[in-house]
Design an enzyme around this catalytic site. Structure first.
Site, PDB file in Angstrom:
ATOM      1  CG  ASN A 203      -2.127  -0.829   1.058  1.00 31.29           C
ATOM      2  OD1 ASN A 203      -2.059  -1.882   0.440  1.00 31.29           O
ATOM      3  ND2 ASN A 203      -3.229  -0.380   1.561  1.00 31.29           N
ATOM      4  CB  ILE A 232       3.066 -11.721   2.384  1.00 30.98           C
ATOM      5  CG1 ILE A 232       3.324 -13.211   2.478  1.00 30.98           C
ATOM      6  CG2 ILE A 232       2.904 -11.107   3.752  1.00 30.98           C
ATOM      7  CD1 ILE A 232       4.692 -13.554   3.029  1.00 30.98           C
ATOM      8  CG  ASP A 233      -0.436  -9.265   5.462  1.00 34.54           C
ATOM      9  OD1 ASP A 233       0.216 -10.285   5.729  1.00 34.54           O
ATOM     10  OD2 ASP A 233      -0.279  -8.177   6.046  1.00 34.54           O
ATOM     11  CG  MET A 276       3.529 -12.322   7.897  1.00 32.63           C
ATOM     12  SD  MET A 276       4.148 -13.963   7.996  1.00 32.63           S
ATOM     13  CE  MET A 276       3.730 -14.553   6.415  1.00 32.63           C
ATOM     14  NE  ARG A 278       1.231  -3.272   9.475  1.00 36.71           N
ATOM     15  CZ  ARG A 278       1.850  -2.619  10.451  1.00 36.71           C
ATOM     16  NH1 ARG A 278       2.883  -3.153  11.039  1.00 36.71           N
ATOM     17  NH2 ARG A 278       1.433  -1.417  10.833  1.00 36.71           N
ATOM     18  CD  GLU A 332       2.316  -9.097  11.449  1.00 35.83           C
ATOM     19  OE1 GLU A 332       2.353  -9.159  10.208  1.00 35.83           O
ATOM     20  OE2 GLU A 332       3.295  -8.770  12.142  1.00 35.83           O
ATOM     21  CG  MET A 385      12.044 -18.937   9.575  1.00 38.56           C
ATOM     22  SD  MET A 385      11.941 -20.412  10.564  1.00 38.56           S
ATOM     23  CE  MET A 385      12.610 -21.585   9.424  1.00 38.56           C
TER      24      MET A 385
HETATM   25  P1  ATP Z   1       4.568  -3.633   3.227  1.00 38.09           P
HETATM   26  O1  ATP Z   1       3.337  -4.372   2.839  1.00 38.09           O
HETATM   27  O2  ATP Z   1       5.761  -4.502   3.299  1.00 38.09           O
HETATM   28  O3  ATP Z   1       4.374  -2.780   4.429  1.00 38.09           O
HETATM   29  P2  ATP Z   1       4.571  -1.143   1.836  1.00 38.09           P
HETATM   30  O4  ATP Z   1       4.741  -0.780   0.424  1.00 38.09           O
HETATM   31  O5  ATP Z   1       3.255  -0.761   2.454  1.00 38.09           O
HETATM   32  O6  ATP Z   1       4.868  -2.684   1.984  1.00 38.09           O
HETATM   33  P3  ATP Z   1       5.945   0.868   3.380  1.00 38.09           P
HETATM   34  O7  ATP Z   1       7.160   0.719   4.209  1.00 38.09           O
HETATM   35  O8  ATP Z   1       4.700   1.324   4.032  1.00 38.09           O
HETATM   36  O9  ATP Z   1       5.762  -0.547   2.688  1.00 38.09           O
HETATM   37  O10 ATP Z   1       6.235   1.877   2.178  1.00 38.09           O
HETATM   38  C1  ATP Z   1       7.236   1.618   1.217  1.00 38.09           C
HETATM   39  C2  ATP Z   1       7.777   2.883   0.638  1.00 38.09           C
HETATM   40  O11 ATP Z   1       6.735   3.719   0.183  1.00 38.09           O
HETATM   41  C3  ATP Z   1       8.599   3.671   1.629  1.00 38.09           C
HETATM   42  O12 ATP Z   1       9.829   3.972   1.016  1.00 38.09           O
HETATM   43  C4  ATP Z   1       7.770   4.889   1.927  1.00 38.09           C
HETATM   44  O13 ATP Z   1       8.567   6.024   2.121  1.00 38.09           O
HETATM   45  C5  ATP Z   1       6.914   5.040   0.683  1.00 38.09           C
HETATM   46  N1  ATP Z   1       5.593   5.587   1.008  1.00 38.09           N
HETATM   47  C6  ATP Z   1       4.724   5.093   1.913  1.00 38.09           C
HETATM   48  N2  ATP Z   1       3.589   5.811   1.954  1.00 38.09           N
HETATM   49  C7  ATP Z   1       3.748   6.811   1.050  1.00 38.09           C
HETATM   50  C8  ATP Z   1       2.936   7.914   0.614  1.00 38.09           C
HETATM   51  N3  ATP Z   1       1.710   8.117   1.105  1.00 38.09           N
HETATM   52  N4  ATP Z   1       3.430   8.728  -0.342  1.00 38.09           N
HETATM   53  C9  ATP Z   1       4.668   8.531  -0.847  1.00 38.09           C
HETATM   54  N5  ATP Z   1       5.474   7.519  -0.495  1.00 38.09           N
HETATM   55  C10 ATP Z   1       5.038   6.667   0.439  1.00 38.09           C
HETATM   56 MG    MG Z   2       2.381  -1.350   4.212  1.00 38.80          MG
END
Ligand code: ATP
Ligand code: MG
Length: 461
Positions: A203, A232-233, A276, A278, A332, A385
């Site tokens: 996201n 993964i979720d 996993m 969240r 989790e 893992m």
């Molecule tokens: P996961 O499911 O593993 O949490 P994710 O993509 O949601 O994956 P995050 O750590 O939340 O992982 O975000 C990944 C990257 O996206 C980070 O480098 C973060 O700075 C950037 N990011 C998150 N939210 C925003 C946003 N609203 N606008 C711009 N960049 C963002």
């Molecule tokens: Mg995320």
């Protein structure tokens, strides 16, 4: 106007460059043995190309018609409308493309946490880009940070480099959270001459990708930004499933089976497995269903009491008395209301969750001590893992199709889109539609009811 046109319009390069002229696709659909000309830089000249996806092809989003609002899952339809037709763009190669392969510099970036299949997607994007004729393909190291951090240089990618990367888990490019601002990322893209960006992440990453797309449009850059949802979720809206989920559920079976054997072999054994999830309990629910060895499944979407006559602990006592052992599976993000709120956030700004797995382990030990019943509690946390696993066969195929479609989407001139699977068909979504909130298990759904039937657990409220 049809709902399809209103809701699922996906941004196209011609929105800002109305005069952009497409060229015939360099991606040949006809399966045939390569000939010498293919390698000499010339395009194959077969007149009989066919099988391209038409831009008006679409996939129906919901294929079920609920005859009554009391049907399981029916509350998710618009109460003012008994039948909403929603359509999504079908993914795949187009006959006309909006980028000349020799002018493309494509970059791939992976952000967030690890997920099985990242390498499979990277591999397939590179291979498909090469088939289109792209020569300049690079990987951005360690997520969005790779755009700004000095000392992190882009990694040249080719079929040779990625040939065997899917044989191991993790990400060839590395991942990270946090990083530079959107305008710094776009500055860096301009500087490096990147005009196709493939973003693999959840996201947060997709929110970033959409912001990058908008910033590029603001600067009138001829750029395609295409996401591949990595969660993964399985918590992305409207998609049948996301890559890595199947592998995670399969891998969770091993942990559950170990917990079951431990619990079963001990006198009054209780096994607790943290998985996993969240915000969404899909992994815990599916792993419970698949294993058939779970007595209690706890997920974030379904509230429960720990203590009291209807609580989880009382049911555990009942299981110990009647079966002699019990196995729990907890997501989790479950039971966060039992944990002290922390205001801690990670580098990306996500709230750091309390550890409910450890909490329920301690509460279980305490409870059985208090009531004077012996209990042997074992706690297993296989989450890291599972994340680091290599994709299984089913995810491997999903990653392959998603990776290919991401490239087809970019060449077709779309930007600010993400690829997915919807009702078994592969589609393109506008990013904002799928990340407005996480997809969650519907406690009134047939699947959750099946899970309850399988575990035999009561309502804990
Ligand atoms: P996961 O499911 O593993 O949490 P994710 O993509 O949601 O994956 P995050 O750590 O939340 O992982 O975000 C990944 C990257 O996206 C980070 O480098 C973060 O700075 C950037 N990011 C998150 N939210 C925003 C946003 N609203 N606008 C711009 N960049 C963002
Ligand atoms: Mg995320």
């Amino acid at each position: 106007q049809r709902d399809f046109e209103r809701r699922f319009n996906i941004p196209h390069i011609t929105d800002i460059f109305p005069d952009a002229d497409p060229i015939p696709s360099t991606f040949c659909l006809k399966m045939r043995t390569p000939v010498m000309e293919d390698f000499a830089g010339g395009y194959p000249s077969d007149e009989e190309w066919h099988g391209y996806i038409n831009k008006n092809d679409r996939v129906l989003l919901k294929v079920i018609h609920y005859s009554s609002p009391t049907s399981a899952g029916a509350e998710c339809i618009d109460p003012n409308c008994t039948w909403v037709e929603q359509w999504v763009h079908r993914a795949g190669p187009r006959e006309k493309i909006y980028f000349k392969p020799e002018e493309v510099k494509a970059a791939i970036v992976t952000c967030g946490g690890l997920c099985p299949g990242l390498n499979d997607v990277i591999r397939q994007i590179v291979i498909t880009l090469e088939i289109y004729g792209v020569k300049k393909i690079v990987g951005i190291p360690f997520g969005y940070r790779g755009f700004s951090d000095e000392g992190l240089s882009e990694m040249p990618l080719s079929r040779k480099v990625v040939q065997n990367v899917h044989l191991s888990g993790g990400s060839l490019l590395g991942v990270s959270r946090g990083g530079p601002s959107v305008s710094d990322i776009v500055d860096s893209m301009e500087e490096r001459g990147i005009n196709m960006l493939f973003v693999l992440g959840g996201n947060g990453t997709h929110a970033g990708a959409n912001a990058i797309h908008n910033e590029c449009r603001g600067r009138r850059m001829r750029v395609a930004v295409v996401g591949v949802p990595k969660t993964i979720d399985n918590d992305i809206l409207m998609m049948d499933k996301t890559f890595g989920f199947d592998t995670a559920v399969e891998e969770a079976q091993r942990a559950i089976n170990s917990a079951y054997i431990e619990a079963h072999s001990a006198y009054h054994g209780i096994g607790i497995v943290k998985l996993m999830g969240r915000d969404s309990g899909f992994i815990a629910m599916h792993a419970s269903l698949a294993s058939g060895q779970i007595d209690i499944c706890l997920i974030p979407e379904v509230p429960f009491h720990l203590h009291g006559p209807l609580g989880v602990l009382r049911h555990l006592k009942f299981l110990i008395e009647t079966k002699g052992s019990a196995v729990l599976c907890v997501a989790e993000g479950a039971g966060q209301n039992f944990l002290g709120r922390t205001n801690a956030t990670d580098a990306s700004g996500n709230t750091v969750l309390g550890d409910f797995g450890v909490h329920i382990q301690q509460e279980t030990k305490k409870y059985f001590k208090e009531i004077g019943v012996h209990a042997d509690v074992k706690y297993i946390d296989p989450t890291y893992m599972i994340r680091a696993c290599r994709a299984n066969a089913s995810d491997g195929i999903l990653c392959t199709v998603l990776g290919q479609n991401a490239v087809h989407g970019a060449f077709a001139g779309y930007s600010g889109i993400t690829v997915g699977i919807c009702n078994t068909h592969y589609v393109y979504f506008p990013i904002p539609e799928v990340i407005s909130y996480p997809r969650a298990v519907d406690p009134n759904s047939r699947m959750w009811h099946r899970c309850l039937t399988s575990t035999g657990q009561p309502d804990f409220v």
